[in-house]
Design a protein around this motif. Sequence first.
Motif, PDB file in Angstrom:
ATOM      1  N   LEU A   1     -14.337  -4.863   4.124  1.00  0.00           N
ATOM      2  CA  LEU A   1     -12.973  -4.544   4.544  1.00  0.00           C
ATOM      3  C   LEU A   1     -12.917  -3.272   5.388  1.00  0.00           C
ATOM      4  N   VAL A   2     -13.623  -2.215   4.980  1.00  0.00           N
ATOM      5  CA  VAL A   2     -13.552  -0.969   5.758  1.00  0.00           C
ATOM      6  C   VAL A   2     -14.189  -1.147   7.124  1.00  0.00           C
TER       7      VAL A   2
ATOM      8  N   GLY B   1     -13.901   8.752  -0.865  1.00  0.00           N
ATOM      9  CA  GLY B   1     -13.017   8.033  -1.779  1.00  0.00           C
ATOM     10  C   GLY B   1     -13.719   6.837  -2.381  1.00  0.00           C
ATOM     11  N   PHE B   2     -13.064   6.203  -3.358  1.00  0.00           N
ATOM     12  CA  PHE B   2     -13.634   4.990  -3.945  1.00  0.00           C
ATOM     13  C   PHE B   2     -13.164   3.750  -3.192  1.00  0.00           C
ATOM     14  N   PHE B   3     -11.955   3.787  -2.662  1.00  0.00           N
ATOM     15  CA  PHE B   3     -11.431   2.752  -1.755  1.00  0.00           C
ATOM     16  C   PHE B   3     -11.277   1.377  -2.410  1.00  0.00           C
ATOM     17  N   ASP B   4     -10.930   1.335  -3.691  1.00  0.00           N
ATOM     18  CA  ASP B   4     -10.709   0.032  -4.320  1.00  0.00           C
ATOM     19  C   ASP B   4      -9.451  -0.613  -3.739  1.00  0.00           C
TER      20      ASP B   4
ATOM     21  N   GLY C   1      -2.897   3.364   1.796  1.00  0.00           N
ATOM     22  CA  GLY C   1      -3.251   4.778   1.658  1.00  0.00           C
ATOM     23  C   GLY C   1      -4.638   5.050   2.204  1.00  0.00           C
ATOM     24  N   HIS C   2      -5.568   4.173   1.854  1.00  0.00           N
ATOM     25  CA  HIS C   2      -6.923   4.305   2.390  1.00  0.00           C
ATOM     26  C   HIS C   2      -6.937   4.117   3.901  1.00  0.00           C
ATOM     27  N   ALA C   3      -6.084   3.228   4.396  1.00  0.00           N
ATOM     28  CA  ALA C   3      -6.050   2.949   5.831  1.00  0.00           C
ATOM     29  C   ALA C   3      -5.791   4.216   6.634  1.00  0.00           C
TER      30      ALA C   3
ATOM     31  N   VAL D   1       0.774   8.093   0.876  1.00  0.00           N
ATOM     32  CA  VAL D   1       1.484   7.068   1.633  1.00  0.00           C
ATOM     33  C   VAL D   1       2.406   6.327   0.673  1.00  0.00           C
ATOM     34  N   GLU D   2       3.674   6.174   1.063  1.00  0.00           N
ATOM     35  CA  GLU D   2       4.648   5.486   0.218  1.00  0.00           C
ATOM     36  C   GLU D   2       5.183   4.251   0.919  1.00  0.00           C
ATOM     37  N   LEU D   3       5.572   3.283   0.130  1.00  0.00           N
ATOM     38  CA  LEU D   3       6.194   2.071   0.638  1.00  0.00           C
ATOM     39  C   LEU D   3       7.372   1.756  -0.266  1.00  0.00           C
ATOM     40  N   GLY D   4       8.568   1.813   0.313  1.00  0.00           N
ATOM     41  CA  GLY D   4       9.759   1.562  -0.485  1.00  0.00           C
ATOM     42  C   GLY D   4       9.937   2.559  -1.626  1.00  0.00           C
ATOM     43  N   GLY D   5       9.510   3.797  -1.401  1.00  0.00           N
ATOM     44  CA  GLY D   5       9.635   4.826  -2.418  1.00  0.00           C
ATOM     45  C   GLY D   5       8.551   4.798  -3.473  1.00  0.00           C
ATOM     46  N   ILE D   6       7.590   3.882  -3.366  1.00  0.00           N
ATOM     47  CA  ILE D   6       6.492   3.771  -4.332  1.00  0.00           C
ATOM     48  C   ILE D   6       5.208   4.256  -3.670  1.00  0.00           C
ATOM     49  N   THR D   7       4.496   5.159  -4.344  1.00  0.00           N
ATOM     50  CA  THR D   7       3.219   5.634  -3.820  1.00  0.00           C
ATOM     51  C   THR D   7       2.201   4.501  -3.838  1.00  0.00           C
ATOM     52  N   VAL D   8       1.560   4.275  -2.697  1.00  0.00           N
ATOM     53  CA  VAL D   8       0.527   3.236  -2.609  1.00  0.00           C
ATOM     54  C   VAL D   8      -0.695   3.706  -3.388  1.00  0.00           C
ATOM     55  N   SER D   9      -1.108   2.932  -4.373  1.00  0.00           N
ATOM     56  CA  SER D   9      -2.257   3.309  -5.189  1.00  0.00           C
ATOM     57  C   SER D   9      -2.985   2.066  -5.675  1.00  0.00           C
TER      58      SER D   9
END
Length: 301
Positions: free
Chosen positions: A68-69, A11-14, A19-21, A145-153
Amino acid sequence: MSIKEKVIALGFFDGVHLGHAALLRRTAEQAAARGVTPAVFTFDRPPKEVVTGIPCPLINSPEDRRDLVRRLYGIQEVIMVPFDQEMMTTSWADFVTKILVGRYHAVHLVAGHDHHFGHKNAGTPELLVKKCAELGLGCDIIPKVELGGITVSSTYIRRLVELGQLSRANLFLGHPHTLTGTVRHGRGIGSARLFPTANLVIPPHVLVPSHGVYVTRATLEDGSCYAAVTNVGTRPTVNNGADITLEACLLDYEGDLYGKKLRVEFFEHLRQEIRFDSLDALKAQIAADAASTRRYFQTHP
């Protein structure tokens, strides 16, 4: 030299967000189970930017992505390669067999549900699973991965950072928004007449949060941390509104920071950047901002 087998996350992991986690945790788990090295394969710049020629401001610099990673998710090796002509023209199958397996000794691959790779992005999660089965490799595809119905991106988080909504951005990141830079010489007004400050060189192609004043934490190279009030903008009271700067006022710090690396983590937007009629008025406001910052960390230890 012994070959270091690896479980590799793709992945690019910006931003290194939630989601990356999920990918990175699975990578570390699989590596531990196999007794091999947990690794990430990523590029130094966004492939889309290279292909289209359109600049893509990023949440993090390559240095911050690497940190971070490793720091948050226990990844031991970050394979960060240039997105060059070889990478642009390599077929998806050759990318797996010749690069990930042949060059970097992957024994297990981890990718996201929407990961595309190889020439013209022809590689898909489905093809990756099939190819790994053929090669006898392990493979995990991580659902969205979603948070509060929003896709983490990364796209959504970039917009939050641009708007200065750092506390919300941090929810989707899973950690404070991070910007690391080298302290440069400013005009000397902050340290001489107001408070000790660090003027950071903003890394190229990295998003700067919306102009304003933020509750932040500054970490020095030796690992020591200080609460800080950070101004992002043009410093209109002392700089006549020219050039975007990031200026961190480290509370309770004494010493010389020039030329050193400083990691600034953003927690909350305090106020908009405004022009004051005098340096005394600015100094009074910074004192109020410092008090607000101390209260924040007292209530959010």
